[in-house]
Design an enzyme around this catalytic site. Structure first.
Site, mmCIF file in Angstrom:
data_model
loop_
_atom_site.group_PDB
_atom_site.id
_atom_site.type_symbol
_atom_site.label_atom_id
_atom_site.label_comp_id
_atom_site.label_asym_id
_atom_site.label_seq_id
_atom_site.Cartn_x
_atom_site.Cartn_y
_atom_site.Cartn_z
ATOM 1 C CE LYS A 319 49.004 11.823 -51.863
ATOM 2 N NZ LYS A 319 50.021 11.126 -51.076
ATOM 3 C CD GLN A 363 49.862 9.549 -47.657
ATOM 4 O OE1 GLN A 363 49.387 9.513 -48.793
ATOM 5 N NE2 GLN A 363 50.623 10.544 -47.237
ATOM 6 C CG ASP A 386 54.342 8.487 -53.782
ATOM 7 O OD1 ASP A 386 53.960 9.566 -54.278
ATOM 8 O OD2 ASP A 386 53.966 8.057 -52.676
#
Ligand code: NAP
Length: 562
Positions: A319, A363, A386
């Site tokens: 990412k 994460q 997200d």
């Protein structure tokens, strides 16, 4: 419950090839405890030899059954007499080599009696199969065997159906063989005996019941004798799966299975690769980033993690690299393993209050000591790249503009890029996680995408496979390696494989390989389009982190898009 897999008549080396390739996955997928294979045509299409039988056992057969062709090879009679895992027809004269009834032990420890019988209508002479069955059942029951499977090798449907009713409540299953065309009459009779008139065949389907169709046709047209050889084209495995209560021997369910191996169209499956569309998304994002920077806004993504989970480190690296390539600044916040909910929430709130940060990505997993939901809810919804914050989840459900979760958004873009039609199609989404399955199912059902959506999950039970087979679009997001095999897929369907796993593979350098939730080979043989793993959904997820960060930065900068 005990799962018994019965593989229909294996025809010569093409049938054995299909079985070798497909049986291990089929056993894994069905959870079979015991596998019976009808082997009477397994050697060159006629009879069984020691070598053909060894091949079938190596593929995963526990026991072989026979039929009228078992004796076609005179040189195999000694083998039939001595092989303890082979059951030949029981209704033959005393002194016939081999055994007509045997008891085996399944993987779960259950004793299983296997009986092989020949029909008498339009077949060669044999003793009465009904009375022979009575004697076999009585003998097995007297030994305490409750689970009994009968392979009834017969020509006519009536005789096979009659045998089912004759044995109902006394055996677990009566499975018809010999005619090689799978019948759709599978059912569990009232007293608990599972029946099907014919289980079908395992071999080449571009054929006349497994044999070369040219020669078979000539025999009908000319009435001249001609040697038949097993057909090669469109190899498939036919089978039935019977679920039995081992304490009573009663069947609870019977399911037909048709598993493609080498289809005539094999190799024509369209691969829904993600690299190119992901590149396009990142390229477009880069142009937006340049525009933002020119306007005095430096798009910035904060990547928050707790501990050193190796998979998380790989995802974070990917990412970060994709964002850096697009010109996005990265703020890396790595908290020590063991950081608690309060510590993580405080850091996320501080990032949320920082006017220079546009996107925040936490994460997962964070470790058992952290309440992940509390952390996700501490991200300001406008920076939630997200798309996991309840406000974004709710807006997504209402079809309102929001930050969407990256994997579902990536899958939609993958399908759009490859021009997969969606409107009016039946989508079956396997998995209901808040990260993938549920938001994707919601998105697919929204006005504009217009799919009819079914969601499957771990409590869906054995019916799930049949549901999946109805899908025009099948999404596998269950987190189980190679769970979805070709028999879950309708011919020509589009299959998206979301799963990603590293599995042991001694044939590869390094001893492992990456695979998905889909068994690639068998699904590729039947699907119209399939996303590969790696190289399918994965790159799209990463690209959408970039796209969502740009979107969040634009919105916060009062930009054009809403
Ligand atoms: P997850 O949170 O573990 O959810 C798995 C879902 O599958 C659950 O809904 C579960 O049902 C269902 N399930 C499990 N076993 C099943 C079975 N035997 N039959 C039917 N349904 C079953 O996983 P996830 O986060 O959604 O991820 C799924 C897979 O995608 C994983 O392999 C993950 O690594 C991968 N993934 C890949 C990407 C990518 O970018 N390529 C992104 C995210 C995830 P219940 O709800 O009943 O438990």
């Amino acid at each position: 419950m005990l799962k018994i897999l019965f593989i229909a008549d294996v025809i010569g080396s093409p049938g054995r090839e299909a079985l070798r390739a497909r049986l291990p996955g089929l056993k894994r997928g069905t959870g079979a405890h015991f596998t019976i294979v009808n082997a009477e045509n397994s050697a060159g299409g006629f009879g069984v030899t020691r070598e053909a039988a060894a091949d079938l056992f190596a593929s995963g057969a526990d026991v072989l059954t026979g039929g009228n062709h078992l004796w076609d090879r005179k040189d195999s009679i000694a083998y039939i007499a001595e092989e303890p895992r082979l059951v030949r027809p029981a209704n033959l004269p005393a002194g016939t080599p081999g055994h007509g009834t045997l008891v085996f032990r399944a993987a779960d420890g259950t004793s299983i009696g296997v009986v092989n019988l020949l029909g008498r209508v339009f077949m060669k002479e044999a003793d009465c199969p009904f009375r022979t069955a009575d004697a076999a059942v009585e003998s097995l029951r007297s030994q305490g065997v409750r689970v009994i499977v009968v392979d009834f090798h017969a020509e006519t449907t009536a005789e096979k159906v009659a045998m089912g009713w004759h044995l109902d409540g006394r055996v677990s299953a009566v499975i018809g063989t010999h005619t090689h065309v799978q019948t759709a009459d599978e059912r569990v009779l009232p007293q608990g005996t599972a029946c099907v008139s014919d289980a079908g065949m395992t071999g080449g389907f571009e054929s006349v019941i497994g044999m070369d169709r040219g020669a078979a046709l000539r025999r009908f047209l000319t009435l001249m004798p001609e040697r038949l050889t097993p057909a090669e084209g469109d190899l498939r495995v036919n089978a039935v799966l019977v679920t039995v209560d081992p304490s009573t021997g009663r069947a609870a369910a019977i399911e037909r299975i048709q598993l493609p191996h080498r289809s005539v169209s094999a190799g024509t499956v369209k691969l829904l690769t993600g690299d190119q569309p992901a590149l396009s998304v990142r390229y477009a994002a880069r142009a937006e980033v340049e525009r933002l920077i020119a306007g005095g806004v430096m798009p910035t993504l904060a990547l928050v993690s707790v501990g050193e989970d190796p998979a998380s480190q790989i995802y974070l690296k990917k990412k970060s690299a994709a964002c850096a390539e697009a010109g996005i600044a990265i703020r890396r916040v790595a908290l020590a393993a063991g950081a608690d909910t309060r510590a993580v929430v405080e850091r996320v709130r501080a990032l949320g209050a920082d006017p220079d940060v546009h996107g925040i990505l936490v994460q997962l997993p964070l470790g058992p000591q952290v309440n992940a939901q509390a952390v996700l809810e501490s991200i300001p919804p406008a920076r939630d790249v997200d798309g996991f914050h309840p406000e974004n989840v709710g807006r997504l459900g209402l079809g309102l503009p929001c930050l969407m979760p990256c994997t579902p958004r990536g899958i939609l873009e993958l399908l759009r890029y490859h021009q997969v039609p969606l409107a009016g199609k039946h989508a079956v989404v396997l998995g209901r996680s808040p990260i993938v399955g549920r938001p994707l199912a919601t998105l697919l059902s929204l006005k504009g995408l217009d799919c009819t959506v079914t969601i499957g999950h771990s409590a869906s039970g054995p019916a799930l496979r049949a549901l999946a087979r109805e899908a025009d679009l099948l999404i596998a997001a269950i987190g189980r390696p190679e769970f979805v095999t070709g028999d879950w897929v309708k011919s020509g369907a589009t299959v998206v494989d979301v799963g990603i796993h590293r599995v042991p593979d001694p044939t590869r350098r390094g001893g492992s390989r990456i695979t998905g939730d889909v068994e690639f080979e068998s699904v590729a043989a039947v699907a119209g389009a399939l996303s590969p793993v790696p190289g399918g959904v994965g790159p799209m997820t990463v690209a959408m982190v970039v796209a969502n960060t740009v979107l969040a930065a634009e919105r916060q900068a009062g930009g054009v898009r809403v």
